[in-house]
Structures are given as structure tokens and as C-alpha cells.
Write an enzyme that holds these catalytic residues in place. Structure first.
Site, PDB file in Angstrom:
ATOM      1  N   ALA A  16       0.816  -1.215   0.000  1.00 34.16           N
ATOM      2  CA  ALA A  16       0.000   0.000   0.000  1.00 34.16           C
ATOM      3  C   ALA A  16       0.849   1.265   0.000  1.00 34.16           C
ATOM      4  CB  ALA A  16      -0.932  -0.003   1.211  1.00 34.16           C
ATOM      5  N   ASP A  74      11.663  -3.230  -8.634  1.00 37.71           N
ATOM      6  CA  ASP A  74      12.401  -4.017  -7.663  1.00 37.71           C
ATOM      7  C   ASP A  74      13.433  -3.085  -7.074  1.00 37.71           C
ATOM      8  OD1 ASP A  74      12.910  -6.356  -6.198  1.00 37.71           O
ATOM      9  OD2 ASP A  74      14.663  -6.785  -7.418  1.00 37.71           O
ATOM     10  N   SER A  75      13.496  -3.077  -5.780  1.00 33.21           N
ATOM     11  CA  SER A  75      14.381  -2.117  -5.129  1.00 33.21           C
ATOM     12  C   SER A  75      15.006  -2.739  -3.904  1.00 33.21           C
ATOM     13  CB  SER A  75      13.602  -0.847  -4.744  1.00 33.21           C
ATOM     14  OG  SER A  75      12.497  -1.172  -3.919  1.00 33.21           O
ATOM     15  N   PHE A 157       9.392   2.738   5.141  1.00 27.82           N
ATOM     16  CA  PHE A 157       9.342   1.303   5.394  1.00 27.82           C
ATOM     17  C   PHE A 157      10.697   0.709   5.046  1.00 27.82           C
ATOM     18  CE2 PHE A 157       7.698   2.336   1.213  1.00 27.82           C
ATOM     19  CZ  PHE A 157       8.343   1.461   0.360  1.00 27.82           C
ATOM     20  N   ASP A 160      14.466   2.323   5.713  1.00 25.82           N
ATOM     21  CA  ASP A 160      14.415   3.779   5.855  1.00 25.82           C
ATOM     22  C   ASP A 160      14.931   4.283   7.208  1.00 25.82           C
ATOM     23  OD1 ASP A 160      13.517   4.308   3.294  1.00 25.82           O
ATOM     24  OD2 ASP A 160      11.406   4.411   3.850  1.00 25.82           O
ATOM     25  N   LYS A 185      10.721  12.833   0.720  1.00 20.68           N
ATOM     26  CA  LYS A 185      11.245  11.542   0.260  1.00 20.68           C
ATOM     27  C   LYS A 185      10.977  11.348  -1.233  1.00 20.68           C
ATOM     28  CE  LYS A 185      11.067   6.569   0.965  1.00 20.68           C
ATOM     29  NZ  LYS A 185      10.383   5.423   1.602  1.00 20.68           N
ATOM     30  N   HIS A 190      15.276   6.933  -4.385  1.00 19.77           N
ATOM     31  CA  HIS A 190      15.595   6.068  -5.515  1.00 19.77           C
ATOM     32  C   HIS A 190      14.351   5.753  -6.328  1.00 19.77           C
ATOM     33  CE1 HIS A 190      14.331   3.787  -2.086  1.00 19.77           C
ATOM     34  NE2 HIS A 190      14.348   2.622  -2.700  1.00 19.77           N
TER      35      HIS A 190
END
Length: 208
Positions: A16, A74-75, A157, A160, A185, A190
Site C-alpha cells: 500500500a 524491484d528495489s 518502510f 528507511d 522523500k 531512488h
């Protein structure tokens, strides 16, 4: 009316917070759906060797299964002292997928003896845009910073609370990513950078 003409994009995630982030960045003119908003299909496991591999596979599958213009990312966190790890294993670094507390605790333990000057790291995000009948587009964003010794902040999240962006060090406030407002942020992260890079193609596809 096609999904593109309707201004709808599927973000291939059930997270979410990622959905909220994309909705903030693309604005109200684009309808952003998540996997919970479409008919369920068996999701492929993330087995790629790179962020780009995983993002492409997820976007292509979502597009193929739903017929919708699809984005997938994808991170993860690449820590210099760990030779770029956790990398693509970031979400399951502790062995339990998505357990942020356990992942953070393990990372801090692994870096316990690493001096402050060698705690450099970068958040990395690869985003894939899959359009029915077209070539999948890939974009990448990176966010440099360092890993602190104790978590701080209640926003965000993942890692962080452990990551102090280079921008925070330059201003001297030393805030972690989890201490930044959502708007701050979005402008630095990124994922925000990768989304900004793919946004021109997305708006063109959606006619926005």
C-alpha cells in the site's frame, strides 16, 4: 476504450505504501491500480540476479495476465561494506520476506564493527513499464547515503530508519529517510528518481 486511453496503470504490487507513493507522483489524472484491484493470478517468484531482471519479469507478467499498462519495481539497499548486499535479497535478508524489523536488526549486527567512514550505501530501484504489444522500458534510480547505528524515524518502510541520505548530511540535519516527510522523500528517493525517469513514457502511453 483501452486501458491506456482510460488513463489507468497497474502497479504490480500489494504494498500500500508503494501504491500511495506512485499516486502522489503521477497525480490525480492517472488511475493507479494495485494487484489487489485486479483478478488474482499466480505471481512469479523473484529469481532474477539484478533489480532490472526482477522488475521486468513482474511488469511483463502483470501486463500479460491483465492486458493493462503495467509498472513494476524491484528495489533494495546496496551496502558498500557488504559488497553491494543485501541487494536483490533486501526484503528477505533475515530469511523472512518483508520482516523489516528482523532485516534491520541483522544489517546492524553485520555492520557493528564497521567504522562510520565505511558505512556508505545506496538505495537502488529499477522500474519496468510494460505496454501490450510494445517493448518493455526499464529505468533506474539510485540514492546515496550512509547507514546509522540506531534506527530513527517513523515514516517510510524497509531500511528507511537506518539510512541517512547524502542530502541530509549536506544540510547538516542528519535525518534518516524515515524522518523525512512523504514529499521530501518523493523528491529525493531512488524510487522517486526511477519513477521520474519513466514518467515521460508512461504519460505518452496514457495520453496524459
Amino acid at each position: 476504450m483501452t486501458a491506456a486511453a482510460a488513463g489507468t496503470v497497474l502497479l504490480a504490487t500489494r504494498n500500500a505504501k508503494k501504491l500511495a507513493e506512485l499516486r502522489r507522483i503521477v497525480g490525480a489524472q492517472v488511475t493507479v491500480l494495485g494487484l489487489a484491484d485486479v483478478a488474482e493470478f499466480p505471481e512469479l517468484p523473484e529469481t532474477g540476479a539484478t533489480f532490472e531482471d526482477n522488475a521486468r519479469e513482474k511488469a511483463d507478467q502483470a501486463c500479460r495476465e491483465t492486458g493493462l499498462v503495467s509498472l513494476a519495481d524491484d528495489s533494495g539497499l546496496a551496502v558498500d561494506a557488504l559488497n553491494g548486499m543485501p541487494g536483490v535479497l533486501s526484503a528477505r535478508w533475515s530469511g523472512r520476506h518483508g520482516d523489516d524489523e528482523a532485516n534491520n536488526a541483522l544489517l546492524l549486527a553485520q555492520l557493528a564493527d564497521v567504522p562510520d567512514e565505511r558505512r556508505g550505501a545506496a538505495f537502488v530501484c529499477a522500474i519496468a513499464l510494460a505496454v501490450p504489444g510494445a517493448r518493455t522500458v526499464l529505468r533506474r534510480g539510485e540514492w546515496r547515503g550512509r547507514i546509522v547505528r540506531r534506527p530513527a524515524g517513523a515514516h517510510g518502510f524497509g531500511y528507511d530508519p537506518l539510512f541517512v541520505p547524502a542530502e541530509s548530511d549536506r544540510t547538516g540535519d542528519g535525518r534518516t529517510s524515515a524522518e523525512l516527510s512523504p514529499g521530501e522523500k518523493d523528491a529525493l528517493s531512488h524510487r522517486g528518481r526511477a519513477l521520474a525517469a519513466v514518467l515521460p513514457e508512461l504519460r505518452q502511453v496514457l495520453g496524459r
